[in-house]
Design an enzyme around this catalytic site. Structure first.
Site, PDB file in Angstrom:
ATOM      1  N   HIS A  27       0.827  -1.209   0.000  1.00  0.00           N
ATOM      2  CA  HIS A  27       0.000   0.000   0.000  1.00  0.00           C
ATOM      3  C   HIS A  27       0.864   1.263   0.000  1.00  0.00           C
ATOM      4  CE1 HIS A  27      -3.626   2.371   1.351  1.00  0.00           C
ATOM      5  NE2 HIS A  27      -2.651   3.179   1.745  1.00  0.00           N
ATOM      6  N   GLU A  28       1.769   1.349   0.963  1.00  0.00           N
ATOM      7  CA  GLU A  28       2.597   2.562   1.051  1.00  0.00           C
ATOM      8  C   GLU A  28       3.533   2.674  -0.151  1.00  0.00           C
ATOM      9  OE1 GLU A  28       1.630   4.727   3.034  1.00  0.00           O
ATOM     10  OE2 GLU A  28       0.375   3.406   4.276  1.00  0.00           O
ATOM     11  N   HIS A  62       3.241   6.336  -6.932  1.00  0.00           N
ATOM     12  CA  HIS A  62       2.428   7.437  -7.465  1.00  0.00           C
ATOM     13  C   HIS A  62       3.257   8.730  -7.449  1.00  0.00           C
ATOM     14  CE1 HIS A  62      -1.912   9.358  -7.311  1.00  0.00           C
ATOM     15  NE2 HIS A  62      -1.279   9.651  -8.416  1.00  0.00           N
TER      16      HIS A  62
HETATM   17 ZN   LIG Z   1      -2.822   5.222   2.052  1.00  0.00          ZN
END
Ligand SMILES: [Zn+2]
Length: 722
Positions: A510-511, A517
């Site tokens: 997730h991180e 991104h």
């Molecule tokens: Zn997040």
């Protein structure tokens, strides 16, 4: 979680307050020239000097506690002078001399703020928490003085009104709109008295939210459960037993095992300990943080924050704080958020009730008297899981050694985008446990720098998050991004390495998704780069990465036994697949309960300071929450909404999951989880675009249609009829 400031995306960059991320992208053209360095050559304060480190990373080895306060003060002064120069420009306002000049102002102030925010979050101490508290009102006042400067507002508004005649590119139009919106939403267009009141509220809010977060940290650290009898540990995994023993020693006990309220400690204890009384003790310790009527009590603080937010929204012309916040998000209105949650809440609550019945049955069969309680839920969940799927979480742990999981995530990023990761043990860091990687494109060119800070420690706040030490931009030359990811995984012990399990593996992915991104950003303006997107869109970039981690073909590649190198056996993977929807009623209900609580606090129509406990109880009864489940965050320790940037925004994670599950289907539909055309399109249409276009537009450009909720309901087993 993604780090945000107390203010709003877009506006935040103007104020030099942003801790958001972004970067460069893959092109085979000649590399653009690098941007000139930020900083004052030869300055004795390392926070203000030009950083001559490789890649321009912060010189953490030179920065000391005493450097922060003077650096902030001097950087604020420079920022003020830059603003004065824009306002004092005798030329008529133009896009360049006003909007771009604002974009470039406050670079140094922003840089100091990013470093401080990162270090204070991940490795704080008494001096830094004092600095944070001293600075909170000063920084709020500084930001207000910029954003509420009437002459500056006039210039911005003049440019905005002429926007159709300026021949701007789409990204320039977006920058202009966001800048203008930042001013409007801060109250710049208001008259004198109303504007003064907004400034007062902002300053008070900054202090209250800082105090709220410190109280949660203090209450979390103050609690200890000392277990003298090893029988009460039940089948707790060996590495966690060792960790609890070390914790007891550190806390000054000669024998026994100590547990705390950080999730890596409390959750396994609740799962494994057969002692109901001890489970009750630690469960209540967790649930009552900030609600103990002591000096760290948060009830009055949060009630005051909700009231002030309601007042501020009304001054700005909105019915509630939620309306004010959501206008700037992908979801747009509270009604849309509430009805989307309602669609998931109803089936999830039914599934949770069935889960409760299954566990009660097992409890009865064991001869344990009475009804199932909140502190029994995780314990019996694990037992039912083992009975039904013969899945022993402990037996899985050795297959999830932290660095192996990290390499698995790197492999996914490599397969999708061609990136390679090169460890740099020579670059400065804020803690010796931190890892630093140089990230390169497939052609070997630099993408950016990635920090990973894996392990839990008292100096780190709870949870996991990403922040950006430097955002990508291409205004005066190309600036590559520097991003950090932070976790609270159990560290290695004398008995063995850090074994984190599948859930934490998802968190790592997730991180890393946020980090990617930020790293893949390819835009002109820093304030539109990377993760500078609406908060209900920002979790898309992170959550999409989680989808690969549990896929059988991916698990077999990264989940390998740390001692034998043996991959996770196929029958275990089958069981994992079969149990994927297990306990999703609970997980969905505890999440939506917190999201509804967040909406409840921020749909107040009157600025009144409510009784926090009574309000929470009434809200949860109204939506029919069953008493065996408490919201994932109760009000008094709900950092996301009272100390982070997620007020009226906690729903975002589920909203983003609708997007990420639907988007992952785009890969599934090709028959290749790493389909390169789909990955290219994901990068080109969404992940490189930052906030240069509205989220729904980017999504539709990638998927060819708006997202469907169906993939989420199926993934969570909430489609009914099992
Ligand atoms: Zn997040």
């Amino acid at each position: 979680m993604k780090e945000l400031t107390h203010t709003f995306p877009g506006l935040a960059r103007i104020l030099g307050l942003v801790f958001l991320g972004a970067t460069l992208s893959a092109c085979s053209e000649a590399p653009p020239p690098p941007a000139p360095p930020v900083g004052i050559a030869g300055h004795e304060n390392p926070l203000l000097a030009v950083w001559d480190t490789e890649f321009g990373v912060p010189p953490f080895d030179q920065i000391q506690n005493a450097h922060y306060l003077p650096a902030f003060h001097e950087a604020m002064e420079i920022h003020r002078a830059e603003i004065d120069a824009i306002v004092g420009n005798s030329d008529a306002p133009t896009f360049e001399n006003t909007i771009v000049a604002l974009e470039e102002a406050g670079n140094l102030y922003s840089r100091v703020g990013r470093v401080f925010g990162a270090v204070n979050g991940a490795h704080t101490n008494d001096t830094l928490t004092d600095v944070a508290q001293t600075l909170a009102p000063e920084r709020a006042a500084h930001g207000d003085a910029v954003i509420l400067n009437p002459d500056l507002w006039d210039r911005v508004n003049t440019v905005f009104e002429a926007k159709d005649e300026l021949g701007l590119t789409p990204e320039q139009v977006k920058l202009l709109e966001e800048t203008h919106k930042g001013f409007v939403r801060s109250g710049a267009a208001l008259d004198g008295d109303a504007k003064d009141r907004i400034m007062e509220i902002n300053s008070e809010m900054a202090q209250l939210s800082t105090k709220f977060g410190l109280n949660v940290l203090a209450e979390t650290n103050a609690y200890e459960l000392l277990v003298p009898d090893s029988a009460d540990l039940g089948g707790l995994p060996g590495n966690l037993v060792a960790l609890a023993a070390e914790r007891a020693q550190t806390n000054g006990h000669e024998t026994g095992w100590a547990f705390g309220l950080d999730r890596p400690s409390i959750n396994p204890f609740l799962e494994y300990s057969p002692n109901r009384e001890l489970r009750r003790d630690i469960f209540m310790g967790y649930a009552l943080r900030g609600d103990n009527d002591n000096d760290q009590d948060n009830k009055k603080i949060l009630a005051r924050m909700a009231a002030r937010r309601a007042e501020r929204a009304q001054i700005m012309g909105y019915p509630t704080h939620a309306h004010f916040i959501l206008e700037d998000n992908m979801a747009e209105t509270p009604d849309r958020v509430l009805s989307f949650m309602e669609e998931v809440w109803r089936p999830a609550l039914e599934v949770a009730k069935q889960e409760r019945a299954d566990m009660q049955e097992m409890m009865n069969a064991e001869g344990v008297p009475g009804k199932l309680e909140g502190w029994d839920w995780r314990h019996y969940t694990e037992k039912v899981r083992r009975a039904r799927f013969a899945l022993d979480q402990e037996a899985l742990l050795p297959f999830f050694e932290v660095n192996a999981v990290r390499d698995g995530v790197f492999m996914i990023a490599g397969n999708l985008y061609g990136f390679t990761f090169h460890e740099r043990t020579d670059l400065p860091r804020w803690h010796p446990d931190q890892q630093v990687f140089e990230v390169r494109e497939a052609d070997g060119s630099d993408l950016g720098i990635l920090y990973l800070d894996f392990f839990t420690r008292p100096s780190k706040r709870g949870g996991a998050w990403m922040n950006s030490l430097r955002s990508q931009s291409n205004l005066d030359g190309f600036v590559t991004p520097i991003v950090t990811t932070n976790f609270n995984f159990p560290p290695a012990t004398t008995d063995g390495p850090s074994l984190i399990g599948l859930n934490n593996a998802m968190t790592l992915a997730h991180e890393m998704g946020h980090a990617l991104h930020g790293l893949m950003s390819d835009v002109t303006y820093s304030s539109l780069s990377g993760t500078s997107v609406p908060r209900d869109f920002v979790e898309f970039g992170s959550q999409i990465m989680e989808n690969w981690m549990g896929e059988p073909e991916v698990l077999t590649q990264y989940a390998k036994h740390y001692e034998t190198g043996e991959p996770l056996p196929a029958e275990v993977i089958e069981k994992l697949q079969a149990s994927a929807t297990f306990n999703q009623g609970f997980i969905t209900v505890e999440f939506i309960a917190a999201a509804l609580l967040d909406m409840g606090w921020h749909l107040l129509e009157e600025p009144v300071e409510l009784d926090a406990d009574a309000f929470e109880t009434a809200e949860m009864q109204r939506v029919g929450l069953i008493e065996e489940i408490i919201p994932r965050y109760r009000s008094t320790y709900f950092n996301h909404i009272f100390s982070g940037g997620y007020s009226a925004g906690y729903y975002s994670y589920l909203w983003a999951e609708v997007l990420d599950k639907d988007a992952f289907q785009a890969f599934v539909e090709t028959g290749d989880l790493f389909d390169s055309d789909t990955a290219d399109r994901l990068r080109r249409e969404i992940l490189s675009r930052g906030g240069t276009r509205p989220g729904m537009e980017l999504y539709v450009n990638f998927r060819g249609r708006e997202p469907s909720i169906q993939a989420l309901l199926e993934a969570r087993g909430l489609t009914g009829g099992n």
